[in-house]
Design a protein around this motif. Sequence first.
Motif, mmCIF file in Angstrom:
data_model
loop_
_atom_site.group_PDB
_atom_site.id
_atom_site.type_symbol
_atom_site.label_atom_id
_atom_site.label_comp_id
_atom_site.label_asym_id
_atom_site.label_seq_id
_atom_site.Cartn_x
_atom_site.Cartn_y
_atom_site.Cartn_z
ATOM 1 N N SER A 130 42.592 44.718 31.130
ATOM 2 C CA SER A 130 41.301 45.065 31.248
ATOM 3 C C SER A 130 40.556 43.681 31.608
ATOM 4 O O SER A 130 40.339 42.986 30.820
ATOM 5 C CB SER A 130 41.012 45.471 29.599
ATOM 6 O OG SER A 130 41.699 46.790 29.354
ATOM 7 N N LEU A 131 39.819 43.833 32.962
ATOM 8 C CA LEU A 131 39.618 42.850 33.560
ATOM 9 C C LEU A 131 38.049 42.816 33.694
ATOM 10 O O LEU A 131 37.596 42.153 34.467
ATOM 11 C CB LEU A 131 40.206 42.700 34.825
ATOM 12 C CG LEU A 131 41.515 42.400 34.998
ATOM 13 C CD1 LEU A 131 42.167 42.092 36.553
ATOM 14 C CD2 LEU A 131 41.940 41.159 34.226
ATOM 15 N N GLN A 132 37.142 43.775 32.930
ATOM 16 C CA GLN A 132 35.878 43.895 33.012
ATOM 17 C C GLN A 132 35.322 42.371 32.919
ATOM 18 O O GLN A 132 34.234 42.244 33.641
ATOM 19 C CB GLN A 132 35.531 44.903 32.033
ATOM 20 C CG GLN A 132 35.707 46.313 31.961
ATOM 21 C CD GLN A 132 37.188 46.434 31.245
ATOM 22 O OE1 GLN A 132 38.035 45.612 31.297
ATOM 23 N NE2 GLN A 132 37.175 47.515 30.697
ATOM 24 N N LYS A 133 35.902 41.778 32.070
ATOM 25 C CA LYS A 133 34.848 40.222 31.634
ATOM 26 C C LYS A 133 35.054 39.442 32.973
ATOM 27 O O LYS A 133 33.863 38.706 32.951
ATOM 28 C CB LYS A 133 35.570 39.463 30.733
ATOM 29 C CG LYS A 133 37.064 38.972 30.872
ATOM 30 C CD LYS A 133 37.631 38.120 29.542
ATOM 31 C CE LYS A 133 38.887 37.551 29.969
ATOM 32 N NZ LYS A 133 39.210 36.582 28.954
ATOM 33 N N HIS A 134 35.713 39.506 33.877
ATOM 34 C CA HIS A 134 35.675 38.376 35.089
ATOM 35 C C HIS A 134 34.666 39.108 36.004
ATOM 36 O O HIS A 134 34.483 38.212 36.916
ATOM 37 C CB HIS A 134 37.065 38.876 35.836
ATOM 38 C CG HIS A 134 38.258 38.246 34.861
ATOM 39 N ND1 HIS A 134 38.310 36.959 34.599
ATOM 40 C CD2 HIS A 134 39.307 38.814 34.308
ATOM 41 C CE1 HIS A 134 39.484 36.926 33.868
ATOM 42 N NE2 HIS A 134 40.007 37.781 33.557
ATOM 43 N N PHE A 135 34.005 40.169 36.021
ATOM 44 C CA PHE A 135 32.723 40.631 36.676
ATOM 45 C C PHE A 135 31.489 40.609 36.111
ATOM 46 O O PHE A 135 30.579 40.773 36.791
ATOM 47 C CB PHE A 135 33.191 42.005 37.268
ATOM 48 C CG PHE A 135 34.281 42.041 38.093
ATOM 49 C CD1 PHE A 135 34.281 41.887 39.497
ATOM 50 C CD2 PHE A 135 35.562 42.305 37.575
ATOM 51 C CE1 PHE A 135 35.446 41.666 40.121
ATOM 52 C CE2 PHE A 135 36.711 42.278 38.493
ATOM 53 C CZ PHE A 135 36.606 42.135 39.666
ATOM 54 N N ILE A 136 31.490 40.269 34.743
ATOM 55 C CA ILE A 136 30.291 40.232 34.074
ATOM 56 C C ILE A 136 29.520 38.820 34.644
ATOM 57 O O ILE A 136 29.905 37.928 34.862
ATOM 58 C CB ILE A 136 30.462 39.950 32.449
ATOM 59 C CG1 ILE A 136 31.046 41.195 31.950
ATOM 60 C CG2 ILE A 136 29.259 39.566 31.842
ATOM 61 C CD1 ILE A 136 31.231 41.172 30.660
#
Length: 325
Positions: A130-136
């Motif tokens: 779950s790579l959401q954090k890399h685009f925040i």
Amino acid sequence: MTRVSEHLNQALHDLMESDPAVHLLGEDVSDPYGGAFKITRGLSDRFGSRVRSTPLSEGGIVGVGAGLALAGDKAVVEIMFSDFVTLAFDQIANFAAKSTAMYGRAVPVPLIVRCPTGGNRGYGPTHSQSLQKHFIGVPGLSLFEMTPFHDAGELFARMFALSRPCLFFEDKVLYTRHMHRLDDLFRFELTGETARVFVGGAAEPDCTLVTHGGLVHRTLDAMRTLLVEDEVVCELLVPARLYPVPHLPGLENARHVCVIDDGGEGGSWSAEVARVLYPRLWGRLRRPITLVNSADAVIPAAPHLERDVLVQADRIRAAVREAVS
């Protein structure tokens, strides 16, 4: 009842029928295959050249989609597994997102990057993240996630209306789940961009939980056990937009807040939610906001080891019990 995968497929059919400017690109999205998870089934047969199966080049797929958006069309591109969206990071962060503002005037870039995401399916370290954090925090970029409570068609319309590139995460464990399905303990309502799930007839919650779409059912399992076995009442908030973090309703009297995130510890979406909530809630909270994240570890393929790394219902229950103790 409609499964999430069927709901997404119908939403894409409706979107492409209603707007001839929309194109769809991705690996193996054309019929008869219809995508790795069959979300694009039937689209190429119906809409012809507006649906294109592409070579295995995530950077190329997103670059073409962004080019179509800049040229006046709209594009939905599929990353087969969101783990591989890192191969398109340059196109997303340095081309698509920046193009909205670096030409001396506002430029619309109506681009949606669909990202099947998450673990708990035994797919191993390269197909489960779950790579959401890399685009925040990328200027000009918004993040959304599918939930069992939000209409996908409305979310597609909302993302395109922003006229900026959006990442749309779809947790793979949701695909076989049903939309809007809750047991008799719970009720839900939509308040703006956020779904509120609560125990019917209960008083103010002992703890307010905030999570994203793929963790909904694990969180509901924890809420059920907390209520039945621990007599702890929780309310759940599930925003469809992850970033920028929307206004989260129902926190006026919150005593404890727990943010649950399938991303790894450190620099996480949960930490961003806490950052946004602290100025609003600082004077009322009884203790710091609790963050529950997956372990700082590579995700194993063996199911029993994968469970230890990813967030499960028992970890959520333990975190809430500690918070309210």
